[in-house]
Scaffold this motif. Structure first.
Motif, PDB file in Angstrom:
ATOM      1  N   THR A   1      55.198  35.539  28.887  1.00  0.00           N
ATOM      2  CA  THR A   1      56.263  36.424  29.388  1.00  0.00           C
ATOM      3  C   THR A   1      57.111  35.786  30.496  1.00  0.00           C
ATOM      4  OG1 THR A   1      54.820  37.359  31.078  1.00  0.00           O
ATOM      5  CG2 THR A   1      54.857  38.476  28.941  1.00  0.00           C
TER       6      THR A   1
ATOM      7  N   GLN B   1      56.791  36.187  33.503  1.00  0.00           N
ATOM      8  CA  GLN B   1      57.174  37.311  34.357  1.00  0.00           C
ATOM      9  C   GLN B   1      56.855  37.055  35.832  1.00  0.00           C
ATOM     10  OE1 GLN B   1      55.755  41.336  33.205  1.00  0.00           O
ATOM     11  NE2 GLN B   1      54.982  41.412  35.290  1.00  0.00           N
TER      12      GLN B   1
ATOM     13  N   ASN C   1      62.213  37.802  34.048  1.00  0.00           N
ATOM     14  CA  ASN C   1      61.784  36.573  33.397  1.00  0.00           C
ATOM     15  C   ASN C   1      62.233  35.424  34.311  1.00  0.00           C
ATOM     16  OD1 ASN C   1      61.957  34.131  31.846  1.00  0.00           O
ATOM     17  ND2 ASN C   1      61.799  35.359  29.988  1.00  0.00           N
TER      18      ASN C   1
END
Length: 371
Positions: free
Chosen positions: A276, A278, A319
């Motif tokens: 991800t 993230q 992101n």
């Protein structure tokens, strides 16, 4: 057909044109450069059927003619020469001889009439843009264009010309960049979508003081500058309404030093999940907390930065790759990030470092935080 040309001059132009040629062409003739000689001017062209680019090189000659020569062979040969005059001379109807100080080299050639002709634009609209403005517009937007073949309109850069400003937009649905110049205008309103490949070619050669003449119709665009001409097919389709996705009400405003923020994002993202990418931003008062966690490998990072934040305390996920790409593309000392809710897009704008009449708006979609 015979001409004398400086090896470094020819190589410089051919290296630019070489970018047009695909590694696997359906038509073998497209693996060649087209040489069109009319006395002291040699026009060299390369094409992949979608994009055709040509450059004019000064040569010494009193003959005319047109032939197609192997691009790979010629480029590999020219790279090995020190700067010197080379003599090109056709022998019979199938080989061309190149003579240098070191020796002679024969290569096969084809008739120039086999080479596909560049598209001509009947009665196009026309706009003149300074070279450095166009180069900046391309480099500020092209990184945000998509790579999805199913959505071809998003794989290019949207040019929007009007009598007030020129606007360039690129998006891949996760990030969006809008670059506007109010100091350059067009005579009439026009919109078209430019593919990435010709833009990358232009980006590589633009940037001087010259003007670029852009001519366009519904299907093609033509860029003329210096001694280059580039003609390309436009992407067909309607560009999405990008104004609709830019949130208007953004009460939460974060001002932070761009370089230290970028370095933090890069460092922390090393510890983020590899799927991800993230990272989490947590804002409260004068402190920005940047963290990432990869639960699969028990990796975790947490950094604090001082900032100026006005708004409600909030947490939002992004992101890290998109965020660092955007920060990297700005050259201001400080950036402003405006947000409304953790599930609404964040807007990045440079606070300083922009020219008169230049506006950059970058938008990045958040990722859902798993608390």
């Amino acid at each position: 057909m015979k001409f004398i040309v400086s090896s470094s001059q020819l190589l410089k132009q051919l290296q630019v044109l070489g970018g047009v040629i695909n590694s696997n062409n359906t038509l073998p003739i497209l693996d060649n450069f087209l040489f069109e000689l009319s006395e002291n001017q040699l026009k060299v062209s390369a094409s992949d059927l979608e994009t055709t680019m040509s450059a004019v090189v000064d040569v010494e000659s009193d003959s005319t003619g047109s032939i197609a020569v192997s691009a790979r062979l010629l480029l590999d040969t020219l790279k090995t020469f020190p700067d010197q005059p080379l003599t090109f001379k056709t022998e019979g109807d199938s080989t061309i001889e190149i003579s240098s100080d070191q020796g002679k080299y024969d290569m096969a050639y084809f008739g120039g009439d086999e080479f596909p002709k560049a598209v001509s634009l009947p009665s196009p609209s026309k706009t003149v843009v300074p070279s450095n403005v166009l180069a900046t517009a391309i480099s500020k937007t092209i990184f945000a264009a998509g790579n999805d073949d199913l959505r071809p309109v998003m794989s290019g850069v949207f040019f929007q010309f009007s009598s007030q400003s020129l606007t360039f937009v690129a998006t891949d649905a996760h990030k969006l960049v809008k670059y506007t110049r109010t100091d350059v205008t067009a005579d009439k309103t026009a919109e078209f979508i430019m593919p990435k490949k010709p833009l990358n070619l232009l980006k590589g050669v633009l940037g001087g003081d010259e003007e670029v003449t852009i001519e366009y119709n519904d299907a093609n665009a033509k860029f003329t500058f210096d001694n280059f001409v580039l003609v390309c097919r436009l992407i067909d389709g309607k560009y999405p309404n990008y104004e609709a996705v830019i949130p208007k009400e953004n009460p939460n405003k974060l001002t932070v030093d761009r370089a230290s923020f970028l370095n933090s994002v890069r460092r922390v993202s090393i510890f983020s999940s590899k799927t991800t990418h993230q990272i989490r931003l947590k804002m409260a008062g004068t402190e920005l907390n940047i963290s990432a966690e990869d639960l699969d490998f028990s990796n975790k990072a947490d950094e604090r930065l001082s900032c100026d934040y006005q708004g409600d305390d909030m947490q939002i996920g992004f992101n890290s790759r998109f965020l660092s790409e955007m920060l990297n593309n700005l050259n201001s000392d400080e950036v402003l990030i405006e947000m409304s809710l953790p599930n609404r897009a964040g807007i990045l704008t440079p606070i300083d470092g922009t020219d008169e009449g230049e506006q950059v708006t970058m938008l990045v979609m958040p990722v859902m935080l798993n608390n």
